[in-house]
Design an enzyme around this catalytic site. Structure first.
Site, PDB file in Angstrom:
ATOM      1  N   GLU A 180      61.183 -17.726  61.663  1.00  0.00           N
ATOM      2  CA  GLU A 180      59.999 -18.059  60.860  1.00  0.00           C
ATOM      3  C   GLU A 180      59.028 -18.957  61.626  1.00  0.00           C
ATOM      4  OE1 GLU A 180      61.388 -19.678  57.125  1.00  0.00           O
ATOM      5  OE2 GLU A 180      61.615 -17.666  56.316  1.00  0.00           O
TER       6      GLU A 180
ATOM      7  N   GLU B 124      65.591 -11.701  55.202  1.00  0.00           N
ATOM      8  CA  GLU B 124      66.141 -12.636  54.220  1.00  0.00           C
ATOM      9  C   GLU B 124      65.646 -12.285  52.829  1.00  0.00           C
ATOM     10  OE1 GLU B 124      65.566 -16.810  55.122  1.00  0.00           O
ATOM     11  OE2 GLU B 124      65.959 -16.457  57.252  1.00  0.00           O
TER      12      GLU B 124
HETATM   13  C1  GAL Z   1      64.109 -19.569  55.114  1.00  0.00           C
HETATM   14  C2  GAL Z   1      64.838 -19.865  56.412  1.00  0.00           C
HETATM   15  C3  GAL Z   1      66.345 -19.905  56.183  1.00  0.00           C
HETATM   16  C4  GAL Z   1      66.671 -20.749  54.988  1.00  0.00           C
HETATM   17  C5  GAL Z   1      65.906 -20.245  53.792  1.00  0.00           C
HETATM   18  C6  GAL Z   1      66.123 -21.030  52.538  1.00  0.00           C
HETATM   19  O1  GAL Z   1      62.776 -19.877  55.193  1.00  0.00           O
HETATM   20  O2  GAL Z   1      64.539 -18.899  57.377  1.00  0.00           O
HETATM   21  O3  GAL Z   1      66.980 -20.381  57.331  1.00  0.00           O
HETATM   22  O4  GAL Z   1      66.349 -22.058  55.271  1.00  0.00           O
HETATM   23  O5  GAL Z   1      64.547 -20.328  54.039  1.00  0.00           O
HETATM   24  O6  GAL Z   1      67.424 -20.969  52.148  1.00  0.00           O
END
Ligand code: GAL
EC number: 3.2.1.23
Length: 834
Positions: free
Chosen positions: A142, A211
């Site tokens: 990110e 994600e």
């Molecule tokens: C995303 C990040 C993850 C984790 C998630 C929240 O932005 O890439 O590593 O932090 O948020 O759980």
């Protein structure tokens, strides 16, 4: 079309890995995704650790031998609610270093570590072209979120990171998530609650969702987020509907932030994440089962999804749309699959598609693997619901030794009635202290080797000052412009007060005596920052001015004084939490009526609860501190109460965010702390706690967690079982899948069987799980039929039809089967009356 399950290996034990991976596969995952945790692998510069929970090669091999693929996100910045975002603390001390930008010292260390991991994987033959499971990697994480803060150097860094990664010759694609300017040979991917509108920055790249946040993390003092199964299935179905090809659940299993690995500000020890496999690896239902059905439905569409370059779009109504995939199937013949979506947040809709009528519930997607029959609708949950039950543990008879004495009271087994205590010195305790002019930055001193840093100085208070304080009717005050995470102020070894916050002003009145006073400031961290630009500059402890106000001659500038520093606790330095070293300290027996005390170490021995269910320690009677079992650091604990307001009943309809559906308001955020079974021996387990604020160890109990209650609710009009679709006569249309009756499936965790059916009604039952009641229409044999099919079995299924219930209890009425069952350990046959 790939479905991926996020599991972070150090958030479980190697003993748990095979089961977690097997349950992911059973749930329909093709891929396991994990980050690589640099701070765990290189805690000291140049000294690597690939053992135990950090045995990455072993983890990847288990994924491979389970027949799954792996997406390895090396980062090495990972965010992940992990301490310092996964960076090792020594990286701050590399001369001239600036993290995540075009900075030579940083790039050198990053390249060394990423190369190390790629080489390790290649040497162990773990890339897919070598026969291993790794199909994809990730560099950075990110970075697009913070890139602007770094100007041109940020842009250059992205290019460098991409070229560096590609230059390693790993032979599989690299991903950058949330990186709209990802270079040509790197795939930019989406992260979020929904990614169905996502378009990568080039037509040549596949649509990846790295994600999918199926839950969320929690802070100390926060409530517990919960994402409804229906909304999650909607988001996933929409993604594949609109051209997606890889979707990963962040997290499929969240696990536990053991030790001091949780990030900050203030992230709790549990990383349950409301994932389909809970913190202990048990299935959370219907989250797990509804997803399994969804994956099966998507897989039925796969031939059509891969046959068509792009879907054909058709609008079905103002808020309804269809995407149709058709083409030539691999095995010859035409294939067709369709997704019908109703994105209306309130109303269901009747739509016409290919000359047929379909009813679409609000905020839902129907999946038609043959463009005709509905296999799945995201808002109709056919999977069972499970209720986790937490039981006060029974220790096996005869396993109690002289060391451990448990007590049973009010139906709770407290783990011990015999506790030892030891006072941690307040202030400077050892030879390894040092004195320096001014206030030093917390992390520069501790290097995060401990949460705690003592600062001591001497304040001389004159008679005039005392008179001045009295006359003003006000005590002097320690006033610090900004601090994180916790500050405790002591004067002459007495606690004046504590301040908690994330870069907040600290104002703490103190009471001095005439003459010399020891002013002690204890700064504490509760998980280092893991997100944001310039992490290396973030630091801990104090920022800005630090003063002692309220003196006759004006404020005292604390940053101009001479301070003596001591890192950590004496007990930490002496490792009195370990089996080897705990005897070194002079413990004394604790009276059961002893008053609570701050800064106290406690120890006892306890027996392991019987059976195979996951074990937790209930630490609700304690304040704040850390706990170790047989020398394993199980994490920080804190009985801080969650916010009182904000929890409300949850409606799956409409866009989710982490505040939308939360539970546990007004209760301690976390009371149960996972102790993996592999860290326990049958008896005499050493439990050591360091308590900061005062608690009652006599009320600590060990408990076991299990999915003790199952409920199912499936109606006659539900869809036929997905497994029936694989029969050729249904796929080629010689038989209609609609002629197949729906089924209810119930399954207990492994090692458990359905010990009783508490409720069963085929007819028009009312209520929901644990509150079912029979309605006007009820097949009299419901209970005996379900009991016969299920009792004593690990899993069972019942057809939801008149045939199965041997009669039609109410002609012309649509009937539902509702069941509530209880699961018990299979070796425990007491329920059978033996
Ligand atoms: C995303 C990040 C993850 C984790 C998630 C929240 O932005 O890439 O590593 O932090 O948020 O759980």
């Amino acid at each position: 079309m790939l479905v991926s399950a996020g599991i972070h290996y150090p958030r479980a034990t190697p003993e748990m890995w095979p089961d977690l991976i097997a349950k992911s596969k059973e749930g329909g995952a093709d891929v396991i995704q994990t980050y690589v945790f640099w701070s765990g692998h290189e805690p000291v510069k140049g000294q690597y650790n690939f053992e135990g929970r950090y045995d990455l090669v072993k983890f990847v091999k288990i994924v491979g031998s389970s027949g799954l693929y792996l997406h390895l996100r090396i980062g090495p910045y990972v965010c992940a609610e992990w301490n310092f975002g996964g960076f090792p603390l020594w990286l701050r001390d590399v001369p001239g270093v600036e993290f995540r930008t075009d900075n030579e010292p940083f790039k050198k260390e990053m390249q060394t570590f990423v190369t190390k991991i790629v080489d390790l994987m290649r040497e162990a033959k773990l890339f897919c072209w070598q026969g291993g499971p790794i199909i994809m990697l990730q560099i950075e994480n990110e970075y697009g979120d913070v890139e602007k803060s770094y100007g041109q150097k940020g842009k250059d860094y992205v290019k460098w990171a991409a070229n560096m990664a590609l230059g390693l010759g790993a032979g599989v694609p690299w991903v950058m998530c949330k990186q709209t300017d990802a270079p040509e040979n790197i795939i930019d991917a989406c992260n979020g609650y929904y990614c169905d509108g996502f378009k990568p920055n080039s037509k040549t790249k596949p649509v990846l969702w790295t994600e999918n946040w199926d839950g969320w993390y929690t802070r100390w003092g926060g409530s517990l987020p919960h994402r409804p199964a229906e909304d999650l299935a909607f988001a996933v179905a929409r993604f594949y509907q609109r051209g997606g090809s890889f979707q990963n659940y962040y997290m499929y299993f969240g696990g536990t932030n053991f030790g001091r690995t949780s990030g900050g500000p203030f992230y709790i020890t549990s990383y349950d994440y409301d994932a389909p496999l809970d913190e202990y690896g048990l299935k959370s239902e219907p989250k797990w089962g509804h997803r399994k059905d969804l994956h099966a439905a998507i897989k039925l569409c796969e031939p059509a999804l891969v046959a068509a370059d792009a879907p054909q779009y058709s609008k079905l109504g103002s808020n309804q749309e269809a995407h149709i995939y058709h083409g030539d199937g691999e095995a010859g013949g035409k294939v067709c699959a369709a997704f019908l979506a109703n994105i209306d947040e309130h109303k269901s809709a009747s739509v016409k598609f290919n000359g047929q009528s379909y009813t679409l519930p609000p905020w839902s997607v129907s999946i038609l693997p043959d463009c005709r029959h509905v296999a799945f609708n995201s808002a109709k949950v056919g999977a069972q619901t499970s209720v986790k039950t937490v039981e006060s543990a029974r220790s096996p008879l005869g396993s109690m030794s002289i060391l451990q004495k448990s007590v049973r009271q009010d139906n709770v087994s407290y783990i011990s009635k015999s506790w030892m205590a030891l006072q941690e010195p307040i202030g400077i305790w050892g030879e390894n202290n040092f004195t320096s002019q001014g206030l030093l930055e917390h992390l520069n001193v501790t290097k995060d080797s401990s949460d705690y840093l003592w600062h001591r100085t001497r304040i001389n208070v004159s008679e005039d000052d005392i008179t001045f304080f009295k006359k003003n009717g006000a005590n002097p005050t320690v006033s610090i412009d900004s601090m994180r995470d916790l500050l405790r102020v002591f004067v002459n070894n007495q606690l004046s007060g504590s301040v908690v916050g994330h870069w907040v002003k600290a104002v703490q009145p103190v009471q001095f005596v005439q003459g010399n006073n020891d002013l002690l400031l204890l700064t504490q961290t509760v998980g280092l920052q893991n997100y944001g630009a310039f992490l290396e500059k973030d630091g801990a402890g104090f920022r800005g001015k630090a003063r002692l106000t309220g003196f006759k001659n004006g404020d005292i500038d604390l940053s101009k004084l001479s301070w003596t520093y001591q890192v950590g606790l004496k007990g930490e330095a002496e490792k009195i939490y370990t089996v080897e070293h705990n005897e070194r300290a002079v413990w004394s027996a604790l009276e059961s009526n002893a008053s609570t005390s701050i800064f106290t170490w406690y120890k006892t021995y306890f027996g392991t609860p019987e059976g195979t269910d996951p074990v937790v320690l209930d630490l609700e009677s304690m304040g704040k501190g850390q706990a170790w079992v047989n020398g394993h650091h199980i994490g920080r604990y804190w009985s801080i109460i969650s916010q009182k307001d904000g929890c409300k009943p949850c409606d799956y309809r409409g866009a989710y965010n982490s505040d939308k559906c939360t539970t546990n308001c007004g209760k301690p955020t976390q009371t149960r702390y996972h102790v993996p079974r592999s860290w326990l021996k049958p008896s005499d387990n050493l439990l050591v706690l360091f308590e900061e604020t005062g608690g009652n160890p006599f009320k600590i109990s060990a408990k076991t967690v299990t999915a003790g209650i199952l409920c199912g609710q499936v109606s006659e009009s539900h869809y036929p079982p997905l497994r029936k679709w694989s029969k050729p006569e249904f796929m080629n249309g010689t038989m209609s899948i609609n002629s197949v009756a729906p089924e209810m499936h119930l399954h207990c965790e492994d090692g458990h069987v359905i010990s009783s059916i508490e409720f069963a009604s085929y007819g028009t039952p009312r209520g929901s799980c644990e509150r079912f009641s029979t309605g006007k229409c009820h097949a009299s044999k419901s209970l005996s039929i379900v009991s016969e099919a299920c009792q004593g079995r690990n899993s069972c299924f019942i057809e939801v039809s008149n045939t199965a219930f041997r009669s039609d209890p109410c002609r012309g009425t649509s009937k539902t089967l509702a069941v509530m069952a209880r699961c018990s350990p299979s070796q425990d046959t007491s329920y059978l009356g033996f």
